[in-house]
Design an enzyme around this catalytic site. Structure first.
Site, PDB file in Angstrom:
ATOM      1  N   ARG A 242       0.710  -1.019   0.144  1.00  0.00           N
ATOM      2  CA  ARG A 242      -0.463   0.015   0.144  1.00  0.00           C
ATOM      3  C   ARG A 242       1.455   1.455   0.013  1.00  0.00           C
ATOM      4  O   ARG A 242       1.855   1.211  -0.418  1.00  0.00           O
ATOM      5  CB  ARG A 242      -0.662   0.115   1.167  1.00  0.00           C
ATOM      6  CG  ARG A 242       0.069   0.419   1.815  1.00  0.00           C
ATOM      7  CD  ARG A 242      -0.921   0.293   3.819  1.00  0.00           C
ATOM      8  NE  ARG A 242      -0.620   0.767   4.950  1.00  0.00           N
ATOM      9  CZ  ARG A 242      -0.470   0.837   5.768  1.00  0.00           C
ATOM     10  NH1 ARG A 242      -1.813   0.201   6.068  1.00  0.00           N
ATOM     11  NH2 ARG A 242      -0.246   1.606   6.975  1.00  0.00           N
ATOM     12  N   ILE A 244       3.192   4.505  -0.160  1.00  0.00           N
ATOM     13  CA  ILE A 244       4.790   4.721  -1.235  1.00  0.00           C
ATOM     14  C   ILE A 244       5.047   3.672  -2.008  1.00  0.00           C
ATOM     15  O   ILE A 244       5.096   3.474  -2.890  1.00  0.00           O
ATOM     16  CB  ILE A 244       5.305   5.562  -1.255  1.00  0.00           C
ATOM     17  CG1 ILE A 244       4.302   7.255  -0.173  1.00  0.00           C
ATOM     18  CG2 ILE A 244       6.629   6.025  -0.853  1.00  0.00           C
ATOM     19  CD1 ILE A 244       5.540   7.601   1.162  1.00  0.00           C
ATOM     20  N   ALA A 312      10.357   0.124   3.230  1.00  0.00           N
ATOM     21  CA  ALA A 312       9.125  -0.474   4.369  1.00  0.00           C
ATOM     22  C   ALA A 312       8.973   0.286   5.444  1.00  0.00           C
ATOM     23  O   ALA A 312      10.647   0.477   5.884  1.00  0.00           O
ATOM     24  CB  ALA A 312       9.253  -2.065   4.643  1.00  0.00           C
ATOM     25  N   LYS A 318       6.285   8.621  20.327  1.00  0.00           N
ATOM     26  CA  LYS A 318       6.606   9.301  22.026  1.00  0.00           C
ATOM     27  C   LYS A 318       7.605   9.788  22.110  1.00  0.00           C
ATOM     28  O   LYS A 318       8.628   9.448  21.794  1.00  0.00           O
ATOM     29  CB  LYS A 318       6.167   8.424  22.565  1.00  0.00           C
ATOM     30  CG  LYS A 318       4.762   6.898  22.991  1.00  0.00           C
ATOM     31  CD  LYS A 318       4.129   7.658  24.010  1.00  0.00           C
ATOM     32  CE  LYS A 318       2.835   7.138  24.177  1.00  0.00           C
ATOM     33  NZ  LYS A 318       1.554   6.820  23.194  1.00  0.00           N
ATOM     34  N   ALA A 321      11.174   9.734  26.880  1.00  0.00           N
ATOM     35  CA  ALA A 321      10.707   9.906  27.837  1.00  0.00           C
ATOM     36  C   ALA A 321       9.696   8.593  28.372  1.00  0.00           C
ATOM     37  O   ALA A 321       9.121   7.618  29.479  1.00  0.00           O
ATOM     38  CB  ALA A 321      10.171  10.936  29.111  1.00  0.00           C
ATOM     39  N   TYR A 376      12.764   7.125  14.986  1.00  0.00           N
ATOM     40  CA  TYR A 376      11.911   7.186  13.941  1.00  0.00           C
ATOM     41  C   TYR A 376      13.319   7.743  12.919  1.00  0.00           C
ATOM     42  O   TYR A 376      13.687   8.068  12.035  1.00  0.00           O
ATOM     43  CB  TYR A 376      10.975   7.831  13.424  1.00  0.00           C
ATOM     44  CG  TYR A 376      10.254   7.859  12.149  1.00  0.00           C
ATOM     45  CD1 TYR A 376      10.008   6.951  11.631  1.00  0.00           C
ATOM     46  CD2 TYR A 376      10.173   9.458  11.342  1.00  0.00           C
ATOM     47  CE1 TYR A 376       9.573   6.808   9.921  1.00  0.00           C
ATOM     48  CE2 TYR A 376       9.881   9.338  10.420  1.00  0.00           C
ATOM     49  CZ  TYR A 376       9.373   7.981   9.523  1.00  0.00           C
ATOM     50  OH  TYR A 376       9.134   7.963   8.384  1.00  0.00           O
TER      51      TYR A 376
END
Ligand SMILES: NC(=O)c1ccc[n+]([C@@H]2O[C@H](COP(=O)([O-])OP(=O)(O)OC[C@H]3O[C@@H](n4cnc5c(N)ncnc54)[C@H](O)[C@@H]3O)[C@@H](O)[C@H]2O)c1
Length: 470
Positions: A242, A244, A312, A318, A321, A376
């Site tokens: 799916r 990109i 992928a 988050k 911390a 990320y």
């Protein structure tokens, strides 16, 4: 995802309202369509002193069949350009015709050796920019600063970067501006890159600086089937079910490649459906599983592969911390370490053939960092590190390695972003809109092209010239 603001301001009522209250009006970008001519219109050419890339420009103009005109400020090089068969006349604002607009502005700055010689850039773009049509193209050509013989030359060539990026920000109206540094001896390797930046395929790529390097055996210009450049090649795309990845698979297949799409077993149905449409092959593997590299290598072993696209990727956002170890680990593993393991397996066994292409998908988060994305951004900056560190080692085998760094692209991943942040992400770039998966896919297809042998070790942002990390 639908950008309702862009649709609204391009409706007759919305356009009137935007004009009267001074709202930004993003242009509907012209994208490549197989049923429409890729190139056309009038291209204005300019140059600084002693331009070295006229042969490359002459071959480009002849090959794409556009009409070119020299700008009068290029008086210096008109006789030279005539010798290269470039001229059809001198540019006058009126030449741009009843639609009043030029399709592209090309400037050869390769001969500029001193900051005092930069003025023709001003002269040319001062006179022509307003005649450039919507979704027009600007390409400035120079020499890689680090290859220059003197500090003055290096300085002048480096100045082109600030100049081109500023033009991209000023031009608006869906116009892109990019800088191509062509190494001495790489003149025969530049056409695929110039075609990409002139084409509607590069609709969302602006403010980029690309280097084209020379290689052995470049004395004669290679010829390509420009419609099916990947015919006979095999391309692996991870995360192809799916978003990109599906778009990358479809663009590579349209260019003639046999695509082997990989995705997680739970996405098997979507992957099968995508691959069926493209006459491709579906492999349901979790790329992060310890056995995946050996399984992928075994599946590809018999016929080998020419192009590997590591698309992928996941997010688990988050602040640090609050981030669990599992959230950290899975993002690093899928987005980065799995790529390293798969490439090691394919390279060691010679399954990725000599002359092959590796293309990673990074992100502008990997360049600028982003709140809540330490995992990320680390993974995506790592992708950049792989490209830079591996390119010199792969050179001897003729394998290139590059990455694209998408900005805000309309996919299920960005649809999950809270509305206000999503709207900011969309507008904070020179195009005032998000990109489409196909914009990333077309950029990857250019890097996968057999004519892109001189492009390696580079990161190309597909971000509409985002202000973030610029
Ligand atoms: N959408 C954006 O704005 C954006 C911006 C920058 C970078 N990117 C990058 O582009 C790539 C594609 O993003 P997208 O928006 O299409 O995401 P997406 O979530 O729509 O698609 C990602 C695909 O990867 C697959 N995948 C995830 N983990 C896998 C695994 N372990 N093994 C095999 N397949 C796996 C998913 O099943 C999915 O099909 C990602 O690397 C992402 O980080 C996206």
């Amino acid at each position: 995802m639908n950008d309702s603001y862009l649709n609204f301001v391009n409706s007759p009522f919305g356009a009137r309202l935007a004009r009267s209250v001074g709202l930004p009006k993003p242009e509907v970008l012209r994208r490549y369509r197989a049923d429409q001519p890729e190139f056309g219109g009038l291209v204005a050419l300019g140059a600084g002193r002693e331009p070295h890339l006229l042969d490359a420009l002459a071959s480009l103009v002849a090959s794409i069949g556009v009409t070119s005109v020299a700008h009068e400020s290029a008086g210096l090089w008109v006789p030279l350009a005539n010798r290269h068969g470039l001229m059809t006349g001198r540019f006058e604002a009126a030449d741009s015709g009843s639609q009043g607009k030029l399709a592209a502005l090309l400037f050869d700055a390769s001969g500029i050796e001193d900051s005092t010689q930069l003025e023709p850039l001003h002269g040319f773009f001062h006179d022509t920019l307003r005649s450039l049509g919507k979704c027009g193209r600007i390409i400035v050509l120079g020499r890689p600063p680090e290859s220059c013989a003197t500090p003055r030359q290096w300085t002048a060539q480096r100045a082109l970067e600030g100049f081109t990026r500023s033009l991209g920000k000023e031009a608006r109206r869906g116009i892109t501006a990019n800088l191509v540094y062509v190494e001495r001896g790489a003149e025969n390797r530049v056409e695929a890159t110039l075609r990409f930046f002139l084409s509607p395929r590069s609709a969302y790529v602006s403010g980029q600086v690309v280097r084209v390097a020379a290689g052995a055996g470049d004395e004669t210009a290679p010829t390509f089937d420009w419609q099916q450049p990947l015919a006979g090649r095999r391309a692996v795309v991870t995360g192809a079910a799916r978003g990109i990845g599906a778009s990358i698979a479809s663009v590579l297949a349209a260019e003639g490649a046999h695509v082997i799409g990989i995705d997680i077993p739970t996405a098997r149905d979507a992957l099968d459906a995508t691959m069926r449409q493209l006459n491709g092959t579906a492999l349901a593997f979790d790329i992060a599983a310890p056995e995946a590299p050996a399984q992928i290598a075994a599946a590809l072993d018999e016929q080998g592969v020419d192009i590997v696209v590591h698309n992928a990727g996941i997010t688990k956002d988050k602040t640090i911390a609050k981030m669990t170890e599992a959230a950290w680990q899975s993002v690093i593993d899928i987005n980065l370490s799995a790529q390293e393991r798969i490439d090691d397996a394919l390279l060691a066994a010679g399954i990725l053939r000599d002359g092959g292409r590796i293309i990673g998908v990074s992100s502008i988060s990997g360049i600028a960092g982003n709140l809540g994305q330490t995992n990320y951004a680390a993974s995506k900056a790592g992708v950049i590190g792989r490209v830079q560190s591996m390119a010199p080692h792969l050179r001897a085998r003729g394998i290139t390695i590059n990455a694209v760094a998408p900005g805000f692209i309309e996919t299920q991943m960005t649809a999950k972003i809270p509305m206000t942040i999503r709207e900011a992400g969309r507008r904070m770039n020179s195009m005032s809109q998000g990109g489409q998966p196909v914009d990333v896919a077309q950029t990857i297809a250019w890097l996968a092209h057999p004519g892109s042998a001189g492009v390696s070790g580079q990161i190309v942002r597909v971000c509409g010239q985002s202000l973030i990390g610029a």
